[in-house]
Design an enzyme around this catalytic site. Structure first.
Site, PDB file in Angstrom:
ATOM      1  N   HIS A  12      71.074   7.803  62.611  1.00 30.23           N
ATOM      2  CA  HIS A  12      70.237   6.967  62.054  1.00 30.23           C
ATOM      3  C   HIS A  12      69.077   6.723  62.931  1.00 30.23           C
ATOM      4  O   HIS A  12      68.641   5.587  62.682  1.00 30.23           O
ATOM      5  CB  HIS A  12      71.238   5.633  61.462  1.00 30.23           C
ATOM      6  CG  HIS A  12      71.765   4.835  62.519  1.00 30.23           C
ATOM      7  ND1 HIS A  12      73.006   4.462  62.447  1.00 30.23           N
ATOM      8  CD2 HIS A  12      71.216   4.807  63.858  1.00 30.23           C
ATOM      9  CE1 HIS A  12      73.163   3.692  63.571  1.00 30.23           C
ATOM     10  NE2 HIS A  12      72.235   3.762  64.511  1.00 30.23           N
ATOM     11  N   HIS A  59      71.694  -3.727  64.037  1.00 26.67           N
ATOM     12  CA  HIS A  59      70.891  -3.725  65.395  1.00 26.67           C
ATOM     13  C   HIS A  59      70.137  -4.985  65.613  1.00 26.67           C
ATOM     14  O   HIS A  59      69.089  -4.902  66.345  1.00 26.67           O
ATOM     15  CB  HIS A  59      69.892  -2.520  65.675  1.00 26.67           C
ATOM     16  CG  HIS A  59      70.529  -1.102  65.616  1.00 26.67           C
ATOM     17  ND1 HIS A  59      71.211  -0.600  64.384  1.00 26.67           N
ATOM     18  CD2 HIS A  59      70.846  -0.018  66.436  1.00 26.67           C
ATOM     19  CE1 HIS A  59      71.752   0.473  64.574  1.00 26.67           C
ATOM     20  NE2 HIS A  59      71.426   0.940  65.766  1.00 26.67           N
ATOM     21  N   HIS A 194      73.807   8.750  73.133  1.00 22.26           N
ATOM     22  CA  HIS A 194      72.501   8.419  73.685  1.00 22.26           C
ATOM     23  C   HIS A 194      72.678   7.131  74.272  1.00 22.26           C
ATOM     24  O   HIS A 194      73.807   6.431  74.208  1.00 22.26           O
ATOM     25  CB  HIS A 194      71.492   8.111  72.420  1.00 22.26           C
ATOM     26  CG  HIS A 194      72.041   7.047  71.396  1.00 22.26           C
ATOM     27  ND1 HIS A 194      73.249   7.124  70.550  1.00 22.26           N
ATOM     28  CD2 HIS A 194      71.440   6.288  70.849  1.00 22.26           C
ATOM     29  CE1 HIS A 194      73.371   6.163  69.920  1.00 22.26           C
ATOM     30  NE2 HIS A 194      72.080   5.452  69.858  1.00 22.26           N
ATOM     31  N   GLU A 241      78.443   4.309  68.834  1.00 22.37           N
ATOM     32  CA  GLU A 241      78.422   4.452  67.448  1.00 22.37           C
ATOM     33  C   GLU A 241      79.438   5.528  66.771  1.00 22.37           C
ATOM     34  O   GLU A 241      79.347   5.677  65.699  1.00 22.37           O
ATOM     35  CB  GLU A 241      76.936   4.889  67.063  1.00 22.37           C
ATOM     36  CG  GLU A 241      76.021   3.381  67.212  1.00 22.37           C
ATOM     37  CD  GLU A 241      74.507   3.840  67.165  1.00 22.37           C
ATOM     38  OE1 GLU A 241      73.534   2.846  67.132  1.00 22.37           O
ATOM     39  OE2 GLU A 241      74.114   4.964  67.263  1.00 22.37           O
TER      40      GLU A 241
END
Lengths: 289, 117
Positions: A12, A59, A194, A241
């Site tokens: 995303h 977030h 990431h 995630e």
């Protein structure tokens, strides 16, 4: 009865929004990622789910660190997107499914998941971009109703992969007991590897990402057994995630088959990944459990 | 199943623990306010006044003035909230990655590409 017809996972990364806004879907950098959605669109066109349960991490749009739920579930008739501070377009509102939301909440709490229940909830890019990728030409008239479920992936301690796997299983049981004919797709958004912060910023672990994409289909219990430390070491601090993928997979309790998948790294700072799984009505899963 | 494990000794990897969260609350709260355009503009108009309003400590103020992501994280900042601060200056996650790793932005982007091969 309601049934879960499949599970979709996708990265995303916010820059996806920029690429769509600038019409860069066919450029060499982006084409493999957007092309991965062609079979997804064909599947959605054929199957026509009524509801998307979207499992993601906020977030810092809806939740601040003053109150940080480990798991939250939306129970609203409508969910709005809003400005996140760094300039991606705000997408049109999303219709909820209040009856299924409350049914989920009743069943998940009965199943000993201590949820935060949200009758008002702003949804950020981790919710909106996957829906936009699923329905890029809908002009904001989204053809599915939606239910957001968030997993805390900001403030440690985070829930374990095993806890998320069990949450997914409980979501699957809850949907299957909803006494109304409807088709549900479960969407897990985020990842894969990431890390945005620290001297190791920029980490992408292609080998681990491909391992996860294999195991999520055939042996998700192996991913559920990973510790948070192992995930952070191998996938980076934001690689947690992966929890959203594991939760999605937990909800698929039928004959699970891969429809399509793609790995394309990097997307921005991230190992980009898309996967669509169908969840056939037969009760025996490919997975051991 | 083991409930507790150390997360703070993974090399080069800040983990946002309760300790960070306590230390960084004011800083992160200021950055959270940057979801709102008027707040971003108010910050740009009067940076010092805006930081004072949120009660940032000296280390946090110095790190904001220096636009230094590593110092902001050291002062308790969380990268998701700091991204909203970076957004005011049009800095991408490649820019802040380059800054934290000491690479040029081009070298950082090349590093990302190399890992995808």
């Amino acid at each position: 009865m309601a049934r879960i017809i499949g599970g979709l996972t996708t990265s995303h990364v916010p820059s996806i929004a920029g690429a769509m806004a600038r019409g860069e879907e066919r450029t060499p950098y982006w084409k493999p990622f957007f092309d991965a959605f062609t079979p997804v669109h064909e599947w959605l066109n054929r199957e026509r789910p009524d509801v998307a349960i979207v499992i993601y991490n906020d977030h810092g749009l809806n939740f601040f660190l003053d109150k940080m739920p480990t798991f939250s579930v939306g129970a609203a008739a409508r969910y709005d997107n809003a400005d996140e501070g760094w300039g991606i377009p705000i997408l049109p509102s999303f219709e909820g499914d209040v009856d299924l939301s409350w049914h989920l909440i009743e069943h998940l709490v009965a199943d000993e998941f201590d949820l935060t229940i949200c009758q008002e909830m702003l949804v950020d890019h981790a919710f909106t971009l996957p829906i936009k990728l699923m329905y890029p030409d809908s002009g904001g008239q989204w053809p599915v109703r939606t239910i957001p479920i968030t997993i805390n992936s900001i403030q440690h301690p985070l829930p374990s992969a095993m806890r998320c796997w069990k949450l997914g299983q409980a979501i699957g049981r809850a949907v299957n007991s909803f006494p109304k004919d409807m088709k549900v797709v479960v969407v897990g958004t985020g990842g894969l590897s990431h890390q945005l912060d620290g001297e190791r910023a920029g980490l992408i672990n292609k080998a681990f990402d491909l391992f996860c994409m294999e195991k999520i289909v055939s042996d998700p219990a192996a991913l559920a057994a990973l510790s948070n430390r192992e995930i952070i070491e191998r996938a980076g601090s934001q690689g947690v995630e992966l929890m959203t993928w594991i939760t999605m997979r937990g909800a698929l309790n039928g004959d699970v088959r891969k429809v399509t998948s793609l790995y394309h790294a990097p997307i921005s700072n991230t190992g980009g990944a898309v996967m669509l799984l169908s969840n056939g009505s037969q009760s025996v899963s490919l997975a051991a459990e | 199943m083991s409930a507790l494990e150390s997360l703070t000794d993974i090399p080069g990897t800040p983990v946002f623990t309760g300790f960070s969260a306590s230390r960084g609350l004011a800083l992160n709260k200021m950055c959270y306010s940057f979801n709102d355009r008027e707040s971003r503009e108010a910050f740009v108009r009067d940076e010092e006044g805006y930081m004072a309003r949120f009660g940032l400590n000296d280390a946090q103020k110095a790190a904001i003035r220096a636009r230094n992501v590593a110092q902001l994280i050291e002062a308790g900042g969380n990268v998701y909230y700091l991204a909203k601060f970076a957004g005011i200056f049009g800095l991408s996650v490649q820019d802040i990655g380059a800054q934290q790793t000491g690479m040029s932005v081009d070298a950082f982007k090349a590093h990302l590409l190399a890992q995808g091969e």
